[in-house]
Design an enzyme around this catalytic site. Sequence first.
Site, PDB file in Angstrom:
ATOM      1  N   ASP A 192      13.233  31.344 -27.729  1.00 50.42           N
ATOM      2  CA  ASP A 192      14.484  31.855 -28.255  1.00 50.42           C
ATOM      3  C   ASP A 192      14.362  31.845 -29.780  1.00 50.42           C
ATOM      4  O   ASP A 192      13.624  31.044 -30.340  1.00 50.42           O
ATOM      5  CB  ASP A 192      15.600  30.924 -27.774  1.00 50.42           C
ATOM      6  CG  ASP A 192      16.893  31.134 -28.519  1.00 50.42           C
ATOM      7  OD1 ASP A 192      17.391  32.269 -28.486  1.00 50.42           O
ATOM      8  OD2 ASP A 192      17.386  30.170 -29.126  1.00 50.42           O
ATOM      9  N   CYS A 212       0.838  -1.185   0.000  1.00 56.47           N
ATOM     10  CA  CYS A 212       0.000   0.000   0.000  1.00 56.47           C
ATOM     11  C   CYS A 212       0.878   1.241   0.000  1.00 56.47           C
ATOM     12  O   CYS A 212       2.071   1.160   0.249  1.00 56.47           O
ATOM     13  CB  CYS A 212      -0.825   0.058   1.279  1.00 56.47           C
ATOM     14  SG  CYS A 212      -2.504  -0.482   1.064  1.00 56.47           S
TER      15      CYS A 212
HETATM   16  N1  LIG Z   1      30.623  36.477 -33.934  1.00 60.22           N
HETATM   17  C1  LIG Z   1      29.843  37.488 -34.225  1.00 60.22           C
HETATM   18  N2  LIG Z   1      30.000  38.156 -35.373  1.00 60.22           N
HETATM   19  C2  LIG Z   1      29.201  39.167 -35.688  1.00 60.22           C
HETATM   20  N3  LIG Z   1      28.202  39.603 -34.924  1.00 60.22           N
HETATM   21  C3  LIG Z   1      27.985  39.006 -33.774  1.00 60.22           C
HETATM   22  C4  LIG Z   1      28.778  37.908 -33.358  1.00 60.22           C
HETATM   23  N4  LIG Z   1      28.330  37.493 -32.166  1.00 60.22           N
HETATM   24  C5  LIG Z   1      27.270  38.289 -31.845  1.00 60.22           C
HETATM   25  N5  LIG Z   1      27.086  39.207 -32.809  1.00 60.22           N
HETATM   26  C6  LIG Z   1      26.055  40.252 -32.832  1.00 60.22           C
HETATM   27  O1  LIG Z   1      25.405  40.309 -31.566  1.00 60.22           O
HETATM   28  C7  LIG Z   1      24.003  40.073 -31.715  1.00 60.22           C
HETATM   29  C8  LIG Z   1      23.475  39.358 -30.496  1.00 60.22           C
HETATM   30  O2  LIG Z   1      24.070  38.078 -30.376  1.00 60.22           O
HETATM   31  P1  LIG Z   1      23.410  36.965 -29.462  1.00 60.22           P
HETATM   32  O3  LIG Z   1      24.264  35.787 -29.501  1.00 60.22           O
HETATM   33  O4  LIG Z   1      23.100  37.586 -28.142  1.00 60.22           O
HETATM   34  O5  LIG Z   1      22.005  36.690 -30.143  1.00 60.22           O
HETATM   35  P2  LIG Z   1      21.604  35.909 -31.483  1.00 60.22           P
HETATM   36  O6  LIG Z   1      22.420  34.693 -31.626  1.00 60.22           O
HETATM   37  O7  LIG Z   1      21.594  36.851 -32.632  1.00 60.22           O
HETATM   38  O8  LIG Z   1      20.080  35.591 -31.238  1.00 60.22           O
HETATM   39  P3  LIG Z   1      19.411  34.541 -30.260  1.00 60.22           P
HETATM   40  O9  LIG Z   1      19.340  35.197 -28.942  1.00 60.22           O
HETATM   41  O10 LIG Z   1      18.062  34.339 -30.844  1.00 60.22           O
HETATM   42  O11 LIG Z   1      20.243  33.307 -30.270  1.00 60.22           O
HETATM   43  C9  LIG Z   1      23.877  39.291 -32.981  1.00 60.22           C
HETATM   44  O12 LIG Z   1      22.608  39.427 -33.564  1.00 60.22           O
HETATM   45  C10 LIG Z   1      24.973  39.918 -33.836  1.00 60.22           C
HETATM   46  O13 LIG Z   1      24.503  41.104 -34.408  1.00 60.22           O
HETATM   47 CU   LIG Z   2      -6.399  -2.904  -0.213  1.00 56.20          CU
HETATM   48 MG   LIG Z   3      22.019  32.474 -30.241  1.00 54.47          MG
END
Ligand SMILES: Nc1ncnc2c1ncn2[C@@H]1O[C@H](COP(=O)(O)OP(=O)(O)OP(=O)(O)O)[C@@H](O)[C@H]1O
Ligand SMILES: [Cu+]
Ligand SMILES: [Mg+2]
Length: 722
Positions: A418, A3
């Site tokens: 996201d 039980c």
């Molecule tokens: N390696 C990179 N080269 C160029 N731009 C970058 C790079 N990493 C980030 N960024 C810039 O920063 C922004 C935000 O990046 P983040 O990783 O926060 O979000 P995301 O990947 O665009 O979107 P999500 O949040 O949906 O994953 C990007 O949209 C881009 O413009």
């Molecule tokens: Cu029982």
């Molecule tokens: Mg991302």
Amino acid sequence: MTCASCAARIEKGLSRLEGVTSASVNLTMETARVEYNEAVIAVGDVMSKVDQLGFHAELHKEMSQLGDQRESGLRKLKLRLLVSALLSLPLLLAMADHFAFASFLHIPGWFMNPWLQLGLATPVQFVIGAPFYIGAYKALRGRSANMDVLVAIGTSAAYFYSLVETLSSLSMGMHSVELYYETSALLITFLLLGKLLEALAKGRSSQAISALIGLAPKQAVVIREGIEVRLPIDEVQPGDFVAIKPGEKIPVDGTVLEGSSSVDESMLTGESFPVQKQAGDPLIGATINGNGQLVMRATKVGKETVLASIIRIVEEAQGSKAPIQRIADVISGIFVPIVIGIAAVTFLVWYFALEPGAFPEALRKAIAVLVIACPCALGLATPTSIMAGSGRAAELGILFKGGEHLERAHLIDAVLLDKTGTVTEGKPKLTRYQVEPGFEQDEVLRLVLTAESSSEHPLGEAIVAGLREQGLERAAEVETFAAIPGFGIEARIEGKELLVGTRRLLAQHRVELADLSSIEQLENEGHTVVLAAVDGVYAGFLAVADRIKPTSRAAVEALQALGLEVVLITGDNASTARAIAEQAGIRTVLAEVLPEGKAEEVKKLQARGLKVAMIGDGINDAPALATADIGMAMGTGTDVAIEAADITLMRGDLSSIPEAIALSRKTLSNIKQNLFWALAYNAVGIPIAAAGWLAPWVAGAAMALSSVSVVLSALRLQRFRK
Ligand SMILES: Nc1ncnc2c1ncn2[C@@H]1O[C@H](COP(=O)(O)OP(=O)(O)OP(=O)(O)O)[C@@H](O)[C@H]1O
Ligand SMILES: [Cu+]
Ligand SMILES: [Mg+2]
């Protein structure tokens, strides 16, 4: 354990041990999960505590072995039931002779012989019924009472009363005695029947996990020194090359090296369409190869594989407790003593007030109360529903980490999605670029390519891949490189200062921007535009686009139809985010959220009193996944995200979310129904039995049926459809 009160007792006993931080016992799975400090206490001590409480524990085995154990348990139970029924049948016939309606049966007189009846009833009482006595003894020794106590008291009362009568027949003559042997024998028979039906039904509720275990491949064709050898699965090592013929099962997790084929992954992901695979694509063990021939490199074997982790998660979820079970635990903990009290009162009222002096009559009514009041259905209600619900979820590619999440998922008011990799495919492609006049185009692009080669961001990878296709090569040396999460990257190459990223990044470095109209245009179409600056001067932009998953829009609409607020959350800029949101049918957008800000946004919504689900795939989503009331990770996402989440969506798209929520609603209402009926049954049954309208064996049959019906009702969850 018989039980819920048995399970509660073990749990209490274990959690009182020093060094044990938590203990949870599952009645349906017959398992206990104990967290303890190895420095203070050993497993052996934990197990001997279980013995001391009157039970027995063994270290957890593989589920397949548990299956064998269950089989042999079932066989014994069937045998006991058969013997018990054969011995009880003549007693039943003897009783039937008392009734006019059964007069056509012509029961021979010697059936009524007290000594014959004693001979039939005794083995049922003490051999077949021994486990009830043992269980009752152990419970009483552990200072508690359970169903066994009720059964032992009830059957013993009837048996010993009849025994006294039988002995008195020596002096008073055979036909002057009244016997009630059938009361105890039939009761025991019906209890066994109930146990058997219950065990059979419970076996069906673990169907999902046995199916998963059955998927495990047994052999693999490994290429060693150019020769194909068929090896048992345990001998495959990570790094081995494995050949997969058309139609064969993929043996372990790995990556395609050669060949292309479509692979049926439905058994693990619930996705019914085969997935196209070619060199570089991941393969999951236990999925089925289509028509092509593949060579793969093994990456994960044994307990590391996706299949093994799915089995682990489902096992844990099925064995875990839902918070609602506490209600049942509390009730059944106090039930038995109360019931004994009611039975005693029933006896006294009948014996002294209603039918003074009619000892056997009063006794029968008290026994019926004892039996009908047994709370066993109550204890089964929650765990069987959780088992059936989480098993069904696993078949649909939804892995709940615990019963708790299965219960809670239905409370969600808001869903935060996201963008990249969740709403969109997560495979961004370089779509366009433009270099300002006055700059050497190839020179700028080469610098960007070089810098992005050091970035792990999917945007960076997309830019690198896109520029390589243009025939560009990276420059020799990256002198310095820094990724600025949420903004972009900063690098020095060949003495030049390079910035690649958002407008905010360039603004921070006081870079003046030229005409933005073409950029805004692209953003409004859903492209992500990153800007580049060389030595503090704006040098051009690159646009990257990611398609939304084909299933996203329908899933968002389904969520909205369930009355949920759907929000897109992203680090990307507002125009791009809005464009993607529009394609997916999402009305609310949170854009330009820095990676650490996603968890903040979750908290803000929670502060508004909303229960929030966060859905993501990336490492940067992990804090938000953990903060949310329910975190769901894409099965295609990073391990960090999956680790932080409460639910993993193996299919890797949003269509699982409405299913998960619907399944949670169904499971919870199933549990509530079960609890209601289990309680209602006791509430109605007790007064009927006390009034004397139920023969004890009818009460036994009714109790058995109530347990069986609860289990069958839980099994309805296995038929849940998308
Ligand atoms: N390696 C990179 N080269 C160029 N731009 C970058 C790079 N990493 C980030 N960024 C810039 O920063 C922004 C935000 O990046 P983040 O990783 O926060 O979000 P995301 O990947 O665009 O979107 P999500 O949040 O949906 O994953 C990007 O949209 C881009 O413009
Ligand atoms: Cu029982
Ligand atoms: Mg991302």
